[in-house]
Structure formats: structure tokens, C-alpha cells
Motif scaffolding. Structure first.
Motif, PDB file in Angstrom:
ATOM      1  N   GLU A   1      22.373  40.584  50.415  1.00 53.44           N
ATOM      2  CA  GLU A   1      23.826  40.398  50.256  1.00 53.44           C
ATOM      3  C   GLU A   1      24.137  39.878  48.854  1.00 53.44           C
ATOM      4  O   GLU A   1      25.051  40.349  48.193  1.00 53.44           O
ATOM      5  N   TRP A   2      23.334  38.913  48.424  1.00 51.63           N
ATOM      6  CA  TRP A   2      23.529  38.319  47.090  1.00 51.63           C
ATOM      7  C   TRP A   2      23.426  39.405  46.009  1.00 51.63           C
ATOM      8  O   TRP A   2      24.242  39.503  45.115  1.00 51.63           O
ATOM      9  N   LEU A   3      22.392  40.241  46.149  1.00 48.40           N
ATOM     10  CA  LEU A   3      22.109  41.276  45.159  1.00 48.40           C
ATOM     11  C   LEU A   3      23.206  42.345  45.104  1.00 48.40           C
ATOM     12  O   LEU A   3      23.643  42.752  44.026  1.00 48.40           O
ATOM     13  N   PHE A   4      23.652  42.778  46.267  1.00 51.72           N
ATOM     14  CA  PHE A   4      24.682  43.822  46.297  1.00 51.72           C
ATOM     15  C   PHE A   4      26.005  43.311  45.737  1.00 51.72           C
ATOM     16  O   PHE A   4      26.725  44.052  45.077  1.00 51.72           O
ATOM     17  N   LYS A   5      26.275  42.041  45.981  1.00 48.96           N
ATOM     18  CA  LYS A   5      27.510  41.447  45.445  1.00 48.96           C
ATOM     19  C   LYS A   5      27.407  41.402  43.909  1.00 48.96           C
ATOM     20  O   LYS A   5      28.342  41.768  43.204  1.00 48.96           O
ATOM     21  N   ALA A   6      26.237  40.975  43.421  1.00 47.11           N
ATOM     22  CA  ALA A   6      26.038  40.889  41.966  1.00 47.11           C
ATOM     23  C   ALA A   6      26.170  42.273  41.329  1.00 47.11           C
ATOM     24  O   ALA A   6      26.760  42.428  40.255  1.00 47.11           O
ATOM     25  N   PHE A   7      25.628  43.294  42.013  1.00 47.84           N
ATOM     26  CA  PHE A   7      25.702  44.661  41.484  1.00 47.84           C
ATOM     27  C   PHE A   7      27.153  45.141  41.461  1.00 47.84           C
ATOM     28  O   PHE A   7      27.618  45.694  40.447  1.00 47.84           O
ATOM     29  N   ALA A   8      27.878  44.930  42.554  1.00 46.27           N
ATOM     30  CA  ALA A   8      29.271  45.387  42.640  1.00 46.27           C
ATOM     31  C   ALA A   8      30.106  44.731  41.538  1.00 46.27           C
ATOM     32  O   ALA A   8      30.923  45.391  40.882  1.00 46.27           O
ATOM     33  N   GLU A   9      29.871  43.449  41.291  1.00 41.34           N
ATOM     34  CA  GLU A   9      30.645  42.738  40.266  1.00 41.34           C
ATOM     35  C   GLU A   9      30.304  43.254  38.863  1.00 41.34           C
ATOM     36  O   GLU A   9      31.188  43.414  38.033  1.00 41.34           O
ATOM     37  N   ALA A  10      29.016  43.541  38.640  1.00 43.71           N
ATOM     38  CA  ALA A  10      28.606  44.040  37.319  1.00 43.71           C
ATOM     39  C   ALA A  10      29.193  45.426  37.072  1.00 43.71           C
ATOM     40  O   ALA A  10      29.627  45.745  35.957  1.00 43.71           O
ATOM     41  N   LEU A  11      29.214  46.240  38.117  1.00 50.27           N
ATOM     42  CA  LEU A  11      29.762  47.599  38.005  1.00 50.27           C
ATOM     43  C   LEU A  11      31.257  47.525  37.685  1.00 50.27           C
ATOM     44  O   LEU A  11      31.758  48.267  36.841  1.00 50.27           O
ATOM     45  N   GLU A  12      31.926  46.616  38.334  1.00 48.98           N
ATOM     46  CA  GLU A  12      33.364  46.419  38.131  1.00 48.98           C
ATOM     47  C   GLU A  12      33.631  45.994  36.680  1.00 48.98           C
ATOM     48  O   GLU A  12      34.536  46.530  36.017  1.00 48.98           O
ATOM     49  N   ARG A  13      32.799  45.059  36.186  1.00 50.57           N
ATOM     50  CA  ARG A  13      32.974  44.572  34.813  1.00 50.57           C
ATOM     51  C   ARG A  13      32.743  45.680  33.794  1.00 50.57           C
ATOM     52  O   ARG A  13      33.354  45.717  32.753  1.00 50.57           O
ATOM     53  N   ALA A  14      31.830  46.606  34.147  1.00 55.32           N
ATOM     54  CA  ALA A  14      31.440  47.660  33.192  1.00 55.32           C
ATOM     55  C   ALA A  14      32.480  48.786  33.116  1.00 55.32           C
ATOM     56  O   ALA A  14      32.427  49.609  32.223  1.00 55.32           O
ATOM     57  N   LYS A  15      33.418  48.830  34.049  1.00 56.35           N
ATOM     58  CA  LYS A  15      34.416  49.923  34.129  1.00 56.35           C
ATOM     59  C   LYS A  15      35.285  50.005  32.885  1.00 56.35           C
ATOM     60  O   LYS A  15      35.650  48.985  32.334  1.00 56.35           O
TER      61      LYS A  15
END
Ligand code: DC
Length: 231
Positions: free
Chosen positions: A217-231
Motif C-alpha cells: 500500500e505504501w509503495l503504490f501510494k508513493a508511485f501514484a503521487e510521483a506519477l501525479e507530480r510528473a504530469k
């Protein structure tokens, strides 16, 4: 859909490969285990007789570096990539105790590291990659959109290794494993070239007291946030 680079570094036996593989599979990214690359060079050295009582024959290795071709091929049974040395699968052999005990030496050699890093940077050119190792966020991809540094207490890691070996049918000695874990930590952190260290912008994940589900859960949240920031 924008793709990013995920760099996962950390101590040995803290479960980074498992989490990196799972994440890559779930999000459809390529997974690269850079430890497997250093292990493959080590296996080549063993096969060529480059280790002796005097240690590793570094000059002889330098002469053969261009004969070492490392590649990864997806295994349709496991759904995970297998490691190949000159087109022969070496996935099991590179996990042997002999390779494990010699790989730290090979990974301190400068020209080995530059050859591996160049290959890793080439693999990540198109992004959409999850790479795990010791120097991914610091040296290989300092611009990675998501960097994670994984750690766990040494006793927890030793216990996990002990349990894993026990399930595989061997009869491990806990104290020996703990010693090995601590020794590898020491070598990884103190070598002159690319020592293991947390990049200043890497998220810290201490999974000592986390379950696999919590970690996921921690990892997927971190990935989703990084993807959002990279948009
Ligand atoms: O992750 P592993 O235990 O399979 O890695 C094997 C060895 O390779 C380990 O002793 C550290 C080294 N290594 C490294 O120096 N740099 C990397 N990027 C990956 C692994």
C-alpha cells in the motif's frame, strides 16, 4: 500515459527485489535487478578461474569485460525476468552461496561498475522502468521521478533470510546469517566507488515492522503521487 523511472535502493535482504518486481508487474513497467548483473559478472569470473588465494585477478577481468553480455528475458512460467550470460540462462547459478560470497569484491571494481551503469542507463532511456540496487537513485538515475531507500533492522533481515533458507530445505545457522548481513552492509556502505547511501530526495521505507500488505500500500501510494507530480 506518462512513464517515469522508479529507483529502489537499500540494504541486502530487505525485500527490495520482491517489492520492485511486484510493483513493475502491476503497473506494466520493465523490472531490472541490477544486483543480478553484478552477480553475473561474478559468475563469469568464477567460471574463468579469475579468483585465487590472492583474490580477484582484476587485470585479467579487464581484458575479458567485452566478452560478458548480460541480458534479461521474461520467464513465461514465473512472469519474472531471468538473467542470461552470453545467451545462457544463469538465474539459479547467480543465487548460489559461492557467488553471494564473492559478489561484493567484484562490485567494488571501477570498470565493472562503469560498464554496468552504462548498460543500466541505456535500459532506462525510454523510462517505464523499476530498477533496484544500491546506487540507482544516486548514480544511475539521479533524476529518477521516484526514489525509495529501503531498510530494516539487521536482525529482522537475518531472520527473514533464515526463514527463507529453512523453507528451501537447508539447515542455516542464524548467527552466521546475521554476521553475513552485517558484513555485506559494511562493505556496501564503505566501498570507495558508489557506496550505498540514501539520496537526499529518496523516500525512506523502514519495513522492519510492516506486513507485506502494508508495504504494498505504501509503495503504490508513493508511485501514484510521483506519477501525479510528473504530469
Ligand atoms: O541485491 P543483491 O544482493 O543481489 O546484490 C548483489 C551484490 O551486488 C551486493 O553485494 C551489492 C552489489 N550491488 C551493487 O554494488 N550495486 C548495485 N546497483 C546492485 C548490487
Amino acid at each position: 500515459m506518462k512513464k517515469i523511472v522508479v529507483a529502489i535502493d537499500g540494504f541486502s535482504s530487505c525485500g527490495k527485489s520482491t517489492m520492485a518486481k511486484d510493483l513493475a508487474k502491476e503497473i506494466g513497467y520493465i523490472y531490472i535487478d541490477t544486483g543480478a548483473m553484478y552477480r553475473t559478472v561474478t559468475l563469469y569470473c568464477i567460471r574463468k578461474g579469475l579468483f585465487s588465494d590472492k583474490g580477484l585477478d582484476i587485470e585479467a577481468l579487464r581484458q575479458c569485460m567485452d566478452q560478458i553480455k548480460i541480458s534479461f528475458l521474461l520467464n513465461s512460467h514465473t512472469g519474472r525476468p531471468d538473467t542470461y550470460l552470453n545467451d545462457r540462462c544463469v538465474e539459479d547459478e547467480i543465487r548460489s552461496m559461492e557467488v553471494s560470497s564473492k559478489v561484493s569484491i567484484v562490485s567494488t571494481v571501477g570498470f565493472v561498475r562503469s560498464a554496468m551503469v552504462a548498460q543500466q542507463q541505456e535500459m532506462g532511456k525510454q523510462k517505464g522502468i523499476v530498477m533496484d540496487g544500491r546506487d540507482i537513485g544516486t548514480v544511475v538515475f539521479p533524476q529518477a521521478e521516484l526514489k525509495i531507500f529501503v531498510t530494516a533492522r539487521a536482525d529482522v533481515r537475518a531472520q527473514r533470510r533464515y526463514d527463507e533458507l529453512k523453507t528451501k530445505g537447508s539447515d542455516p545457522v542464524y548467527e552466521e546469517i546475521l554476521q553475513n548481513v552485517e558484513e555485506r552492509d559494511r562493505i556496501d556502505q564503505t566501498r570507495a566507488i558508489s557506496p550505498l547511501r540514501r539520496a537526499t530526495d529518496a523516500l525512506l521505507l523502514d519495513n522492519s515492522d510492516m506486513t507485506i500488505v502494508q508495504q504494498k500500500e505504501w509503495l503504490f501510494k508513493a508511485f501514484a503521487e510521483a506519477l501525479e507530480r510528473a504530469k
